[in-house]
Write an enzyme that holds these catalytic residues in place. Structure first.
Site, short mmCIF file in Angstrom:
data_model
loop_
_atom_site.label_atom_id
_atom_site.label_comp_id
_atom_site.label_asym_id
_atom_site.label_seq_id
_atom_site.Cartn_x
_atom_site.Cartn_y
_atom_site.Cartn_z
CE LYS A 216 -4.86 0.71 0.28
NZ LYS A 216 -5.84 0.15 -0.28
CG ASP B 45 -7.33 3.18 -1.41
OD1 ASP B 45 -7.90 2.47 -0.67
OD2 ASP B 45 -6.95 3.86 -0.17
N GLY C 96 -20.33 6.97 2.62
CA GLY C 96 -19.79 7.65 2.07
C GLY C 96 -19.80 7.58 0.92
N GLY D 193 -18.23 7.53 -2.55
CA GLY D 193 -17.16 7.86 -3.19
C GLY D 193 -17.01 6.82 -3.79
CG ASN D 194 -14.83 3.39 -7.02
OD1 ASN D 194 -14.98 1.96 -6.47
ND2 ASN D 194 -14.52 3.61 -7.85
CB VAL D 195 -16.20 1.90 -1.94
CG1 VAL D 195 -16.51 0.32 -1.46
CG2 VAL D 195 -14.48 1.54 -2.57
CB ALA D 196 -20.23 4.45 -0.82
P1 NDP Z 1 -13.71 7.79 -2.20
O1 NDP Z 1 -11.73 8.62 -2.52
O2 NDP Z 1 -13.59 7.43 -4.21
O3 NDP Z 1 -14.57 7.83 -1.52
C1 NDP Z 1 -14.12 7.95 -0.10
C2 NDP Z 1 -15.43 8.57 0.80
O4 NDP Z 1 -15.60 8.52 1.56
C3 NDP Z 1 -15.68 10.08 0.11
O5 NDP Z 1 -16.94 10.27 0.08
C4 NDP Z 1 -15.26 10.86 1.13
O6 NDP Z 1 -16.30 12.01 2.03
C5 NDP Z 1 -15.53 9.55 2.17
N1 NDP Z 1 -15.18 9.65 3.94
C6 NDP Z 1 -13.68 10.82 3.44
N2 NDP Z 1 -12.89 10.62 5.51
C7 NDP Z 1 -14.40 9.75 5.89
C8 NDP Z 1 -14.73 10.23 7.23
N3 NDP Z 1 -13.66 10.61 8.53
N4 NDP Z 1 -16.01 10.41 7.66
C9 NDP Z 1 -16.83 9.77 6.28
N5 NDP Z 1 -17.06 9.69 5.75
C10 NDP Z 1 -15.47 9.96 5.09
O7 NDP Z 1 -12.74 6.48 -1.88
P2 NDP Z 1 -12.81 4.65 -2.58
O8 NDP Z 1 -14.53 4.61 -2.61
O9 NDP Z 1 -12.33 3.95 -3.50
O10 NDP Z 1 -12.61 4.09 -0.71
C11 NDP Z 1 -13.30 4.07 0.49
C12 NDP Z 1 -12.77 3.01 1.05
O11 NDP Z 1 -12.62 1.97 0.94
C13 NDP Z 1 -11.17 3.17 2.02
O12 NDP Z 1 -11.13 2.33 3.85
C14 NDP Z 1 -10.88 2.04 0.78
O13 NDP Z 1 -9.26 2.23 1.18
C15 NDP Z 1 -11.94 1.55 0.48
N6 NDP Z 1 -11.64 0.56 -0.71
C16 NDP Z 1 -11.46 0.78 -2.02
C17 NDP Z 1 -10.88 0.48 -3.06
C18 NDP Z 1 -11.30 0.67 -4.22
O14 NDP Z 1 -11.17 0.15 -4.80
N7 NDP Z 1 -11.92 1.69 -4.47
C19 NDP Z 1 -10.93 -1.43 -2.74
C20 NDP Z 1 -10.68 -1.97 -1.44
C21 NDP Z 1 -11.49 -0.64 -0.54
P3 NDP Z 1 -14.93 13.35 1.69
O15 NDP Z 1 -14.76 13.46 0.09
O16 NDP Z 1 -15.96 14.89 2.23
O17 NDP Z 1 -13.71 13.12 1.79
#
Ligand code: NDP
Length: 450
Positions: free
Chosen positions: A128, A168, A239, A241-244
């Protein structure tokens, strides 16, 4: 040779050495509890000190990223790559750009990544990396300049058969493109050195969707095992982002009612359930908007609630998909009080130890991210395979393979997570995931000597 081993001895060794690395120690503690009994029962594992070696990264690379932004000012950031374990294949794991990134966070993520990658059954080691650079509010040009400067340092440590980073938090398709371009220019090589690339330059169909879709395929496998289904269940997602977003979309496609999304600033709540149209709009626009959820609320896609998390909402299933330690003990209590029956982690380690303990004690389904979010890295593994063959497979074949990989990850967890000694049929997915991954990793290390 003196007998090494047991939980206290190994954990206190790590605790003494890395006492300020709280996230790393949290992740290690979580795994050791489950795997030390397996270790103690195997003389070879003990002789070769496998557990201590599995916990320690093989290599940590630190570098300073000094770069000139588009205004002509110099900025200085920190960069790391933690190459944790390569016994199963090239180091593999994402890059995170976020102000909270530090060595402890990256060591925890790299450690977890090894177990996750082992569960997929694909030949990938674990690593990582990332930087404390905050891309929020920066121009596209600044992001490109930072990515290029970051890659100028990282490029000497990675390679298609050595270490293959991916995205990530805050590292999506755009950033991977800039990183890849710089690698290619510096090395004069077009090779599969990063995954999550654009489709036009060696990327794979379904990679963007894979973590969120895989999470829901795992949920489907859990439901099937319990003779239930996703259809009709109320699901709280954190969330945005991508995963949510991809998890939420697939859950809606399967007939679930997704009542929330969230980000670091607040919550989007829709008690009637978000539509697939709303989620597709968010997927198309989230990377370029400052607060996609507030924008969704403005279009009547839900209600925006400042500074709130989704865990007080009544739901059957909770999917934490934002970040580490976002779901605390009091959140777990609220979920249980409201009758939540399943928690599957889309993010890495989103539930604190205290929250996990409450779920396990209540004997609801609790699935750690290393199992339920393994779909992303699984597709990355398939992208590496396509790059090595210089081909590009079609989306439906890849989606089918993702589905079957998530089913087999589920099966591995069930095999090792049943028989809890209490005669119940409860599946401890955490224990199952830890043990199944540990056996594969430990056997690979053992076979290769020291
Ligand atoms: P993104 O950057 O696409 O999205 C992250 C989301 O989480 C954003 O909406 C962000 O909001 C929110 N967020 C960040 N910090 C906080 C917090 N303290 N409280 C509430 N919301 C928060 O990331 P991903 O969707 O790619 O990744 C999300 C998780 O999934 C991570 O833990 C990552 O390690 C894990 N993951 C991702 C993979 C992937 O393929 N992308 C694979 C496996 C695991 P804001 O915009 O306000 O910061």
């Amino acid at each position: 040779m003196a007998q090494k081993s047991n939980f206290e001895e190994i954990f206190s060794f790590l605790n003494d050495k890395f006492s300020n690395e709280t996230e790393y120690l949290q992740a290690v503690h979580e795994v050791l509890e489950d795997v030390v009994p397996i270790y103690n029962a195997n003389e070879d594992y003990k002789t070769f000190d496998i557990v201590r070696r599995i916990c320690m990264p093989e290599r940590i690379i630190y570098f300073t990223v000094s770069w000139m932004n588009s205004e002509g000012d110099i900025e200085v950031n920190q960069g790391w790559r933690v190459q944790h374990n390569s016994a199963m294949g090239p180091y593999k794991g994402g890059l995170r750009f976020h102000p909270t990134v530090n060595l402890s966070v990256l060591k925890f993520l790299a450690f977890e990544q090894c177990f996750k990658n082992a569960l997929t059954g694909l030949p990938m080691g674990g690593g990582k990396g990332g930087s404390d650079f905050n891309p929020k509010g920066r121009t596209d040009r600044d992001i490109m300049l930072f990515c290029q400067a970051f890659m100028r340092e990282l490029q000497r440590h990675i390679g298609a058969n050595t270490d293959v980073p991916a995205g990530d938090i805050n590292v999506g398709a755009r950033e991977i493109g800039y990183l890849y371009g710089e690698y290619r220019r510096l090395n004069n090589k077009f090779e599969g050195v990063l995954t999550g690339k654009g489709l036009e330059f060696g990327g794979s169909y379904v990679r963007t969707e894979a973590t969120g879709f895989g999470l829901i395929y795992f949920l489907e496998a859990v439901c099937r095992h319990r003779d239930s289904e996703i259809e009709g269940q109320t699901i709280a997602v954190s969330g945005a982002g991508n995963v949510a977003l991809h998890g939420a979309l697939k859950a809606v496609e399967k007939g679930g009612k997704v009542i929330s999304l969230s980000n670091s600033r607040g919550l989007l709540h829709n008690e009637d359930g978000l539509t697939d149209i709303a989620l597709k709009w968010a997927i198309d626009n989230h990377a370029t908007r400052n607060n996609i959820l507030a924008d969704m609320a403005e279009q009547n896609m839900g209600k925006w609630v400042l500074d709130k998390k989704p865990w007080h909402l009544k739901c059957d299933i909770a999917l934490p998909c934002a970040t580490q330690n976002e779901l605390l003990e009091e959140d777990a209590k609220a979920l249980l009080d409201n009758g939540c029956q399943m928690v599957l982690e889309g993010a890495n380690m989103p539930c604190t130890n205290e929250a996990q303990a409450l779920f396990l004690n209540a004997k609801i389904v609790y699935v750690p991210g290393k199992a339920s979010n393994a779909g992303g890295v699984a597709l990355s593994g398939l992208e590496m395979g396509q790059n090595a063959m210089f081909n590009q497979r079609n989306a439906s074949a890849l989606d089918e393979q993702l589905y079957s990989i998530m089913e087999s990850v589920h099966q591995r967890c069930v095999e090792e997570g049943q028989n809890n000694g209490d005669g119940s049929s409860y599946i401890d997915y955490m224990k199952g995931a830890n043990i199944a991954a540990f056996r594969r990793l430990a056997d690979a290390m053992l076979a290769q000597g020291v």
